[in-house]
Design an enzyme around this catalytic site. Structure first.
Site, mmCIF file in Angstrom:
data_model
loop_
_atom_site.group_PDB
_atom_site.id
_atom_site.type_symbol
_atom_site.label_atom_id
_atom_site.label_comp_id
_atom_site.label_asym_id
_atom_site.label_seq_id
_atom_site.Cartn_x
_atom_site.Cartn_y
_atom_site.Cartn_z
ATOM 1 N N SER A 137 38.625 42.184 60.752
ATOM 2 C CA SER A 137 37.603 41.371 60.087
ATOM 3 C C SER A 137 37.847 39.938 60.524
ATOM 4 O O SER A 137 38.944 39.404 60.329
ATOM 5 C CB SER A 137 37.719 41.517 58.572
ATOM 6 O OG SER A 137 36.596 40.937 57.948
ATOM 7 N N GLU A 138 36.827 39.305 61.130
ATOM 8 C CA GLU A 138 37.093 38.055 61.854
ATOM 9 C C GLU A 138 37.408 36.865 60.956
ATOM 10 O O GLU A 138 37.783 35.806 61.446
ATOM 11 C CB GLU A 138 35.949 37.732 62.823
ATOM 12 C CG GLU A 138 34.616 37.387 62.183
ATOM 13 C CD GLU A 138 33.707 38.604 62.051
ATOM 14 O OE1 GLU A 138 34.226 39.743 62.006
ATOM 15 O OE2 GLU A 138 32.476 38.408 61.970
ATOM 16 N N ASN A 139 37.262 37.043 59.635
ATOM 17 C CA ASN A 139 37.718 35.957 58.762
ATOM 18 C C ASN A 139 39.239 35.949 58.615
ATOM 19 O O ASN A 139 39.780 35.036 57.989
ATOM 20 C CB ASN A 139 37.042 36.041 57.389
ATOM 21 C CG ASN A 139 37.217 37.379 56.720
ATOM 22 O OD1 ASN A 139 37.154 38.414 57.366
ATOM 23 N ND2 ASN A 139 37.453 37.359 55.431
ATOM 24 N N SER A 196 42.392 34.749 64.767
ATOM 25 C CA SER A 196 41.400 35.818 64.728
ATOM 26 C C SER A 196 40.491 35.780 65.951
ATOM 27 O O SER A 196 40.273 36.800 66.616
ATOM 28 C CB SER A 196 40.562 35.689 63.456
ATOM 29 O OG SER A 196 39.659 36.764 63.366
#
Lengths: 231, 218
Positions: free
Chosen positions: B46-48, B88
């Site tokens: 999850s790119e957060n 990320s």
């Protein structure tokens, strides 16, 4: 060395009209709630806010937008805010949309003392308009500059009196990057402890990047999309 | 019968391979997590700032500090790790993520994708999409074959502002599975009950039709 200030009002006392602010958080997760409230109370205007998102109508940066305190937003995604949309469409608010990874890495560059980065994000799109393109090993990259911001305002889980910070879960997001990137960095933390209480191996942001720290109060930690497993 | 959104996700899940790190976008791509084949061990990014995203929490497990890139509350799996947004997108840019699945408004037969902006309408932003499509090694698009007006979303050239150029490798729609090749959209599979003629009529971009186009089985 003691970086502790009395509270959010003291922490933001020298933020004036027209300042450029880096504001940590992803959505409403890990935002500096106490400092945002103090900025609203102080009523500073014409702010340039660099933040991944712009809050919702009645929380986060949305509170600053409601009072028309923001002149320009630099963000990657701004969907969830009707007042934002109104101000943007009427031209009251300038908006610069940039890719999320570019936003993160422009903070990183500032904190690493590097003037610019090359990233492939946005090559061949309108994001690339007017930007220098350089080819490395057969692939095109855009030149993007490090942010130059007056203040960074971040939220951490724990911090010590020397300004060392530890973040929790996905509330980390942009916070450590923005902490490194501000000329003056303000950190609000859920728990402030004496220097020496944190494991030096576990610290995410070294205190050298942090100028002011205080323990925040009454965190609401509003959830944007409360999603529960079917029982 | 065209595929439901769940069936599109189910078909895409078959592309997951053991040991993959996968980034799933918002919408149909999120549903792919529900159909990961048994015995296939994948880690969701999850790119957060999370590797090892788990299912949605129970009411007791909800942690406001733990959300996915769609800002939904989530959980973590064993062996998960949190990191900042630069790390990320660093792992994304460095090609460490094996597969990215995302939605689109338009895809061209060259693999260009448009999914972030409709001129004249409120623009919400690209989020992490431009970073993902610029760097991911393998990109699959999940979308409807046509827009609500019935117009093809598979074009020779995207009309909407681009998110990325020549990056999409495969498209799974409610009608078909198509690979992006130098010759255009290569029709690989069709939905049950959907004819090659229907797919052809709803594909504005260049379509390459092999002699045998198997039906997707469920």
């Amino acid at each position: 060395m003691n970086k502790v200030v009395a509270g959010p009002d003291a922490a933001i006392h020298d933020i004036t009209d027209g300042a450029t602010l880096l504001l940590g958080g992803f959505g409403l997760c890990g935002i500096p709630e106490n400092c945002i409230s103090s900025l609203v109370k102080k009523g500073v205007k014409d702010l340039i806010c660099i933040s991944n998102n712009a809050g919702v109508d009645d929380f986060g940066i949305g509170l600053l937008l409601q009072r028309k305190q923001v002149r320009k937003m630099i963000s990657s995604y701004v969907g969830e805010n009707a007042e934002f949309e109104r101000q943007m469409l009427s031209g009251e608010l300038l908006v610069d949309l940039i890719p999320q990874g570019t936003l993160a890495t422009r903070c990183l560059a500032a904190g690493y003392g590097m003037p610019a980065i090359f990233t492939p994000a946005g090559v061949g799109t309108e994001v690339a308009v007017g930007k220098e393109v350089r080819n490395f090993n057969g692939k095109d990259y855009l030149l993007e500059y490090a942010f130059d911001a007056d203040f960074a305002i971040v939220k951490a889980w724990k911090g010590d009196t020397m300004g060392n910070l530890i973040f929790h879960a996905t509330a980390r997001n942009f916070n450590p990057l923005m902490a490194m990137a501000g000329k003056i960095t303000i950190a609000e933390v859920e728990e402030l402890v004496p220097a020496g209480s944190l494991d030096p191996d576990a610290i995410h942001t070294p205190g050298i990047y942090v100028h002011r720290i205080f323990e925040g109060k009454n965190y609401e930690k509003r959830i944007e999309q409360r999603t529960i497993q079917n029982a | 019968m065209s595929l439901s959104k769940e069936q599109i996700a189910q078909r895409i899940a078959r592309e997951l391979k053991h040991g993959y790190y996968v980034n799933l976008g918002i919408g149909i791509p999120t549903l792919v997590a529900n159909y990961i084949p048994s015995g296939v061990d994948v880690v969701l990014q999850s790119e957060n700032g999370l590797l090892g995203m788990g299912p949605f929490p129970t009411a007791e497990q909800v942690d406001p500090d733990l959300i996915n890139a769609g800002k939904q509350t989530i959980t973590t799996i064993k062996g998960s790790v949190f990191f900042d947004s630069a790390v990320s997108f660093g792992m994304i840019r460095a090609g460490k993520v094996d597969l990215t699945v995302l939605g689109a408004m338009e895809v061209s037969d060259q693999g260009d994708i448009a999914n972030w902006k409709i001129p004249g309408k409120m623009v919400k932003g690209m989020g992490g999409a431009m970073d993902l499509v610029a760097s991911a090694r393998n990109i699959i698009v999940a979308m409807m074959h046509t827009n609500p007006k019935g117009e093809s979303k598979l074009l020779s050239r995207c009309d909407l502002p681009l998110t990325g150029v020549r990056c999409v490798k495969k498209v799974v729609t409610d009608l078909a599975v198509l690979d992006i090749t130098p010759e255009g959209f290569l029709l690989r599979e069709r939905a049950p009950g959907v004819t090659v003629e229907e797919i052809q009529s709803k594909t504005a971009g260049k379509l390459v039709i092999p002699s045998d186009v198997p039906v997707i089985s469920f």
